[in-house]
Design an enzyme around this catalytic site. Structure first.
Site, PDB file in Angstrom:
ATOM      1  N   HIS A 102     -32.638  13.857  21.393  1.00  0.00           N
ATOM      2  CA  HIS A 102     -31.984  13.009  22.446  1.00  0.00           C
ATOM      3  C   HIS A 102     -30.690  13.682  22.983  1.00  0.00           C
ATOM      4  CE1 HIS A 102     -30.582   9.363  24.471  1.00  0.00           C
ATOM      5  NE2 HIS A 102     -31.871   8.935  24.414  1.00  0.00           N
ATOM      6  N   ASP A 150     -39.017   6.600  20.623  1.00  0.00           N
ATOM      7  CA  ASP A 150     -40.328   6.587  21.000  1.00  0.00           C
ATOM      8  C   ASP A 150     -40.901   7.019  19.718  1.00  0.00           C
ATOM      9  OD1 ASP A 150     -40.502   5.954  23.324  1.00  0.00           O
ATOM     10  OD2 ASP A 150     -39.905   7.978  24.141  1.00  0.00           O
TER      11      ASP A 150
HETATM   12  N1  ACO Z   1     -38.522  19.256  19.055  1.00  0.00           N
HETATM   13  C1  ACO Z   1     -38.217  20.541  18.513  1.00  0.00           C
HETATM   14  N2  ACO Z   1     -37.102  21.193  19.116  1.00  0.00           N
HETATM   15  C2  ACO Z   1     -36.089  20.356  19.802  1.00  0.00           C
HETATM   16  C3  ACO Z   1     -36.526  19.055  20.116  1.00  0.00           C
HETATM   17  C4  ACO Z   1     -37.689  18.445  19.642  1.00  0.00           C
HETATM   18  N3  ACO Z   1     -38.223  17.103  19.871  1.00  0.00           N
HETATM   19  N4  ACO Z   1     -35.807  18.658  21.023  1.00  0.00           N
HETATM   20  C5  ACO Z   1     -34.645  19.428  21.342  1.00  0.00           C
HETATM   21  N5  ACO Z   1     -35.121  20.591  20.900  1.00  0.00           N
HETATM   22  C6  ACO Z   1     -34.572  21.981  20.827  1.00  0.00           C
HETATM   23  C7  ACO Z   1     -35.044  22.782  22.055  1.00  0.00           C
HETATM   24  O1  ACO Z   1     -36.033  23.279  21.752  1.00  0.00           O
HETATM   25  C8  ACO Z   1     -33.806  23.628  22.042  1.00  0.00           C
HETATM   26  O2  ACO Z   1     -33.831  24.633  21.289  1.00  0.00           O
HETATM   27  P1  ACO Z   1     -33.200  25.956  21.832  1.00  0.00           P
HETATM   28  O3  ACO Z   1     -31.756  25.888  21.850  1.00  0.00           O
HETATM   29  O4  ACO Z   1     -33.548  26.881  20.638  1.00  0.00           O
HETATM   30  O5  ACO Z   1     -34.036  26.376  22.918  1.00  0.00           O
HETATM   31  C9  ACO Z   1     -32.657  22.586  22.014  1.00  0.00           C
HETATM   32  O6  ACO Z   1     -33.301  21.803  21.004  1.00  0.00           O
HETATM   33  C10 ACO Z   1     -32.145  22.064  23.022  1.00  0.00           C
HETATM   34  O7  ACO Z   1     -33.077  21.262  23.648  1.00  0.00           O
HETATM   35  P2  ACO Z   1     -33.139  20.457  25.033  1.00  0.00           P
HETATM   36  O8  ACO Z   1     -34.363  20.228  25.402  1.00  0.00           O
HETATM   37  O9  ACO Z   1     -32.084  21.256  26.123  1.00  0.00           O
HETATM   38  O10 ACO Z   1     -32.104  19.238  24.550  1.00  0.00           O
HETATM   39  P3  ACO Z   1     -31.760  17.787  25.307  1.00  0.00           P
HETATM   40  O11 ACO Z   1     -30.469  17.275  24.643  1.00  0.00           O
HETATM   41  O12 ACO Z   1     -31.865  18.056  26.736  1.00  0.00           O
HETATM   42  O13 ACO Z   1     -32.972  17.338  24.799  1.00  0.00           O
HETATM   43  C11 ACO Z   1     -34.726  15.950  24.954  1.00  0.00           C
HETATM   44  C12 ACO Z   1     -33.435  15.851  24.966  1.00  0.00           C
HETATM   45  C13 ACO Z   1     -35.267  15.993  26.509  1.00  0.00           C
HETATM   46  C14 ACO Z   1     -35.144  14.392  24.725  1.00  0.00           C
HETATM   47  C15 ACO Z   1     -35.416  16.668  23.835  1.00  0.00           C
HETATM   48  O14 ACO Z   1     -35.180  16.572  22.604  1.00  0.00           O
HETATM   49  C16 ACO Z   1     -37.091  16.170  23.995  1.00  0.00           C
HETATM   50  O15 ACO Z   1     -37.631  16.973  24.792  1.00  0.00           O
HETATM   51  N6  ACO Z   1     -37.905  15.474  22.989  1.00  0.00           N
HETATM   52  C17 ACO Z   1     -39.196  15.695  22.809  1.00  0.00           C
HETATM   53  C18 ACO Z   1     -39.632  14.389  23.927  1.00  0.00           C
HETATM   54  C19 ACO Z   1     -39.054  13.208  23.497  1.00  0.00           C
HETATM   55  O16 ACO Z   1     -39.252  12.590  22.240  1.00  0.00           O
HETATM   56  N7  ACO Z   1     -38.623  12.480  24.605  1.00  0.00           N
HETATM   57  C20 ACO Z   1     -38.302  11.026  24.403  1.00  0.00           C
HETATM   58  C21 ACO Z   1     -36.565  10.831  24.579  1.00  0.00           C
HETATM   59  S1  ACO Z   1     -36.007   9.504  24.109  1.00  0.00           S
HETATM   60  C22 ACO Z   1     -36.121   8.520  25.989  1.00  0.00           C
HETATM   61  O17 ACO Z   1     -36.290   9.036  26.703  1.00  0.00           O
HETATM   62  C23 ACO Z   1     -36.748   7.227  25.817  1.00  0.00           C
END
Ligand code: ACO
Length: 375
Positions: free
Chosen positions: A261, A315
């Site tokens: 998140h 979620d």
């Molecule tokens: N699984 C594995 N790795 C992850 C995940 C995940 N779910 N989420 C983040 N990371 C890792 C990324 O791969 C990245 O790694 P890196 O630095 O080695 O490249 C690092 O953590 C940062 O990721 P970002 O996507 O830049 O982080 P952000 O804080 O922007 O992420 C987000 C938030 C978009 C929700 C992300 O965690 C994600 O895509 N999760 C999966 C989708 C999801 O479940 N969305 C629902 C969110 S809740 C809502 O909107 C209601």
């Protein structure tokens, strides 16, 4: 002004001053108007929470019953809108249908007078009242079934289940859905709420603003993750395969849906609540092997990624709850939306208290002063 630095995704940049909800991402706290989400989900109803979000205080008993009556009165869909939904292709995703239906609601509703607080208030109430009916109407249409008209005397949750099935819903399902609606009703300046405020800032009505927000919510990185969580659990297979599945995912640098998140760096408090809701529901209706898979996945992912602040988000467990209620996977995000319109409308009204058109800058990185090859 010195050259501003680009902040991708505007992460952490305040877009508004707001008093609607508060998150402490490190401590895993979420409050609506200062009330903890755990207290509200245990003791309130969705209607009470919607009022709280819109007007800042809990309603009195009289205010609540008048509000409930108003939502019941406003949820009747004009025939033209029912026809519009019936004309939609059954292959559409329910979120596409909802985005179009909310715009359609604006077409068939009295024009909102943006200079009149009562007119805007009624439009917000109509959005909150009608959204569940719009979702249920498309569900029936795509299944080749007739439209079921809403019942004014039912709660939001009970009426949604009624409009879906045309049968009186049972109490456990109603209470479970009501609680899930409370948990999804508002969540500070996320992508779809920001989208709502951006559209509102152009002096638009609540129908258009919420329709735009629903478009933003549809994406897999936002509300669309909940249906992907269940698909993901289905692809894993069994509890014994979770570790190998995760290793393959990680090796391919793919994200695990339902984890991580932008704000929470601990387990999302709504995930805790939904997990409790899921276990209560399983005690009544029987468990599902997917729940054991989910628990194992949580264990594996948090062991590997917990130190990077990646834990289950809202979620992760919501899909298991909705599936147990017999709801289709691709209607999970519309259910999120029908709860969240209360938050959108609260932000809509707040935006208009001191509106300024959103018009961010950019850092231009392209070419300039080019000569046309023809000249
Ligand atoms: N699984 C594995 N790795 C992850 C995940 C995940 N779910 N989420 C983040 N990371 C890792 C990324 O791969 C990245 O790694 P890196 O630095 O080695 O490249 C690092 O953590 C940062 O990721 P970002 O996507 O830049 O982080 P952000 O804080 O922007 O992420 C987000 C938030 C978009 C929700 C992300 O965690 C994600 O895509 N999760 C999966 C989708 C999801 O479940 N969305 C629902 C969110 S809740 C809502 O909107 C209601």
């Amino acid at each position: 002004m010195s050259n501003p630095e680009l902040v991708p995704g505007l992460a952490g940049i305040p877009a508004a001053e707001s008093s609607i909800s508060f998150i402490d991402g490190q401590a895993g706290v979420l409050e609506y108007r200062g009330y903890k989400i755990e207290d509200l989900s245990a003791n309130s109803t969705y209607e009470e929470v919607a009022w709280l979000l819109l007007y800042g205080e809990l309603p009195t008993a009289d205010e609540l019953s008048a509000f409930e009556a108003d939502l019941g009165r406003l949820r009747e869909l004009p025939e033209a809108l029912v026809k519009m939904i019936q004309a939609m292709p059954a292959t559409a995703h329910p979120m596409q249908a909802l985005q179009a239906s909310l715009a359609g609601l604006g077409m068939v509703s009295p024009k909102t007078n943006l200079r009149d607080a009562a007119s805007k208030d009624e439009a917000c109430r109509r959005v909150i009242a009608c959204t569940p009916v719009l979702v249920a109407a498309f569900e029936r249409v795509r299944a080749g079934k007739d439209y079921v008209a809403p019942k004014a005397e039912l709660s939001t949750a009970a009426n949604f289940l009624w409009c879906l099935d045309g049968e009186s819903p049972d109490d456990v399902a109603v209470r479970t859905l009501d609680c899930a609606l409370i948990l999804h009703a508002e969540h500070t300046m996320n992508a779809s709420t920001f989208a709502c405020r951006v559209v509102a800032s152009t002096e638009n009505d609540p129908y258009t603003s919420c329709s735009g927000a629903v478009g933003a919510l549809f994406g897999p990185l936002h509300g669309g993750a909940n249906e992907r969580v269940l698909k993901q659990l289905a692809t894993i297979g069994s509890v014994d395969e979770v570790e190998a599945w995760y290793d393959a995912k990680s090796a391919n640098k793919q994200k695990v849906m339902g984890f991580g998140h932008r704000v929470y760096k601990t387990k999302d408090p709504r995930a805790n609540n939904l997990q409790t809701l899921a276990t209560e529901l399983f005690q009544t209706l029987g468990s599902t092997p997917k729940y054991d898979l989910a628990l194992k996945l949580e264990e594996v992912v948090t062991a590997r990624l917990g130190d990077r602040g990646i834990y289950p988000n809202v979620d992760f467990f919501s899909g298991l709850v909705y599936e147990k209620l017999g709801l289709d996977t691709d209607v999970f995000t519309p259910i999120f939306a029908m709860a969240r319109v209360a938050g959108y409308c609260a932000h809509y009204l707040e935006q208009h208290l001191d509106n300024k058109l959103f018009r961010p800058g950019q850092i231009y990185a392209g070419q300039r002063d080019r000569a046309l090859p023809r000249s």
